[in-house]
Scaffold this motif. Structure first.
Motif, PDB file in Angstrom:
ATOM      1  N   ASN A  82      39.013  38.635  44.611  1.00 35.40           N
ATOM      2  CA  ASN A  82      37.637  38.952  45.018  1.00 35.40           C
ATOM      3  C   ASN A  82      37.048  40.073  44.153  1.00 35.40           C
ATOM      4  OD1 ASN A  82      35.324  38.745  46.632  1.00 35.40           O
ATOM      5  ND2 ASN A  82      36.046  40.341  48.034  1.00 35.40           N
ATOM      6  N   LYS A  83      35.725  40.254  44.287  1.00 37.28           N
ATOM      7  CA  LYS A  83      34.936  41.268  43.567  1.00 37.28           C
ATOM      8  C   LYS A  83      34.914  40.985  42.056  1.00 37.28           C
ATOM      9  CE  LYS A  83      36.178  44.737  47.054  1.00 37.28           C
ATOM     10  NZ  LYS A  83      36.628  46.119  47.333  1.00 37.28           N
ATOM     11  N   TRP A  84      34.978  39.699  41.702  1.00 34.65           N
ATOM     12  CA  TRP A  84      34.977  39.330  40.292  1.00 34.65           C
ATOM     13  C   TRP A  84      33.641  39.642  39.637  1.00 34.65           C
ATOM     14  CZ3 TRP A  84      38.774  39.062  37.277  1.00 34.65           C
ATOM     15  CH2 TRP A  84      38.721  38.400  36.040  1.00 34.65           C
ATOM     16  N   ASP A  85      32.582  39.800  40.440  1.00 34.52           N
ATOM     17  CA  ASP A  85      31.252  40.061  39.892  1.00 34.52           C
ATOM     18  C   ASP A  85      31.129  41.471  39.315  1.00 34.52           C
ATOM     19  OD1 ASP A  85      31.593  40.762  42.652  1.00 34.52           O
ATOM     20  OD2 ASP A  85      29.482  41.367  42.694  1.00 34.52           O
ATOM     21  N   SER A  97      33.502  35.928  44.276  1.00 41.58           N
ATOM     22  CA  SER A  97      32.772  37.117  44.717  1.00 41.58           C
ATOM     23  C   SER A  97      32.201  36.811  46.091  1.00 41.58           C
ATOM     24  CB  SER A  97      31.651  37.485  43.747  1.00 41.58           C
ATOM     25  OG  SER A  97      30.805  38.466  44.327  1.00 41.58           O
ATOM     26  N   LYS A 123      30.514  38.756  47.823  1.00 41.21           N
ATOM     27  CA  LYS A 123      29.185  39.383  47.928  1.00 41.21           C
ATOM     28  C   LYS A 123      28.102  38.472  47.387  1.00 41.21           C
ATOM     29  CE  LYS A 123      26.745  43.664  46.760  1.00 41.21           C
ATOM     30  NZ  LYS A 123      26.847  44.977  46.073  1.00 41.21           N
ATOM     31  N   THR A 124      28.332  37.831  46.228  1.00 39.53           N
ATOM     32  CA  THR A 124      27.317  36.966  45.608  1.00 39.53           C
ATOM     33  C   THR A 124      27.524  35.490  45.940  1.00 39.53           C
ATOM     34  OG1 THR A 124      28.598  36.637  43.565  1.00 39.53           O
ATOM     35  CG2 THR A 124      27.193  38.589  43.688  1.00 39.53           C
TER      36      THR A 124
END
Length: 450
Positions: free
Chosen positions: A296-299, A331, A333-334
């Motif tokens: 996760n959080k790849w963005d 991600s 989040k996105t």
């Protein structure tokens, strides 16, 4: 008709979670004599007088607060109120009517939903104390005296609740949803993923580690099918667990792994692999669950052309004990690649449930033993007579041999790789049970996990 929804609301520490657990008949919500233990919405099936419904536990409502977590709890309670068919307002007879009770009652009256007033902690049997009648001042009709600890009055409460249910039969779901536990260390983005797949603020999200405490079930229906996502508390090292509440949270997370079909192991891409990630993944591996590693959080990762390949290689090395688990970079989040996660969940679940015929298994076994001879010890060679699949979830294979001690772990791994190479079994652990021919089924040395 869908199941009616009953929301249990009230100010903090009036006994909502105790009542919730009593009504559903099991300890699902964490109960502690501390305000603010419950934060997210906890939903469970319940039934009374042949009428099934969904019961929702909520965090305590603080009408006036600037605290981040408390304001998020209030938003979650408001969402529960908006979705509810009937609302149960829980108040505490030991503290009488408070200003917060008046504010919550006014909020419920504005909602226009039917409200049943539950006066909790009436633990003594007999005549009600004079303080009980003070709750008529809330303007919500006749209060019902209940003891959530002992169960007194819960029947009268449920009778009053089902009177407000719409007429019509509840339609049952034809296919059971795939149960998906989202696990990982704190702040890996588990709650953000739940909110992303649910398209609503289902779980409270903050940068404060330990925000999620209970295991929160979220049903999701989309083009990929029916799913039940379970948001769990972040699993920290035992030495870091310093409160009873966090201890109970971790137990709930471990129970969620047991009742799940698929485990999505969340990794924080900004931190990379940690020892705790390995321990969390080990829980799912030992439980025999289908697994997916979601980075996760790849963005927010600084990337070049080869960043993903390098991280994939690093994680494959770190998770060498579960090389079968597919990896996806997302991600929450996105929403990046989250849609692909659904098809991957369904795929690994099917692999976990795969059954192979004995004939096909023994064809693979014959080919494997012809290519690589079974090991010998002191002139005695291992003979594998035949193999059969004993169970699924995870796929478990029983090998009947002449001598169990000769079936070395490395050769078991070779046989497992041959099975995987033929039938796939991606995303699921495989267990091999070695049994000497003629050996009683009760005298098995235990499964070898791979």
């Amino acid at each position: 008709m869908k199941k009616p929804i009953v929301a249990v609301v009230g100010r903090p520490n009036v006994g909502k979670s105790t009542l919730f657990n009593k009504l559903i008949g099991r300890r699902l919500s964490i109960v502690k004599d501390t305000p603010g233990v419950t934060r997210d919405r906890i939903v469970a099936d319940c039934e009374w007088a042949g009428r099934p419904f969904l019961l929702t536990d909520t965090g305590g409502i603080e009408p006036r607060t600037d605290d981040l977590i408390l304001s998020k709890m209030r938003q979650q309670a408001q969402l529960a109120i908006d979705q509810a068919t009937v609302i149960v307002l829980v108040v505490d007879i030991t503290s009488g009517v408070t200003a917060n009770d008046m504010d919550v009652a006014a909020m419920l009256q504005r909602s226009g939903k039917p409200v049943v007033l539950c006066v909790n902690k009436c633990d003594n049997i007999g005549n009600l104390p004079a303080d009980f009648y003070e709750f008529y001042n809330l303007g919500l009709g006749d209060p019902i005296a209940v003891s959530s600890v002992h169960g007194h009055g819960t029947g009268d409460l449920l009778d009053a609740v089902i009177e407000h249910f719409p007429e019509g039969e509840v339609t049952e779901e034809e296919n059971a949803p795939i149960c998906v536990a989202v696990i990982g260390k704190p702040n890996a983005g588990k709650s953000s993923l739940i909110n992303c797949v649910a398209h609503e603020e289902r779980s409270i999200v903050s940068n404060i580690a330990g925000t999620t405490r209970d295991a929160v079930d979220t049903p999701v229906h989309n083009a990929h099918g029916d799913f039940l996502f379970i948001d769990t508390a972040g699993l920290r090292r035992k030495s870091k667990v310093d409160t009873d509440i966090e201890h109970y949270s971790i137990l709930r997370a471990q129970m969620s792994i047991e009742r799940s079909d698929v485990c999505v192991i969340m990794i924080d891409a900004t931190e990379g692999f940690t020892e705790q990630d390995s321990k969390v993944a080990g829980l799912a591996h030992e439980a025999g669950k289908a697994c997916i590693i979601a980075v996760n959080k790849w963005d927010i990762v600084d990337k070049d052309t080869y960043t993903m390949d390098r991280m994939r290689q690093d994680l494959e090395r770190d998770f060498s004990f579960m090389a079968y688990a597919p990896m996806i970079f997302i991600s929450a989040k996105t929403g990046q690649r989250v849609d692909k996660l659904f098809s991957l969940i369904r795929y690994v679940h099917e692999q976990n449930c795969m059954r192979v015929t004995t004939g096909m298994l023994n064809d693979v076994l014959a080919d494997a033993t012809a290519r690589v001879q079974p090991p010998t010890d002191r002139g005695r060679r291992l003979k594998i007579y035949y193999m059969t699949q004993a169970s699924t979830c995870p796929p478990t294979f029983v090998c009947f041999v002449n001598k169990a001690q000769l079936f070395h772990y490395s050769y078991q791994r070779y046989i497992e790789n041959c099975i995987r190479g033929t039938f796939g079994l991606e995303g699921t652990p495989v267990r091999i049970v070695v049994r000497e021919k003629g050996e009683n089924a009760d005298n098995v040395g235990g499964p070898k996990k791979g």
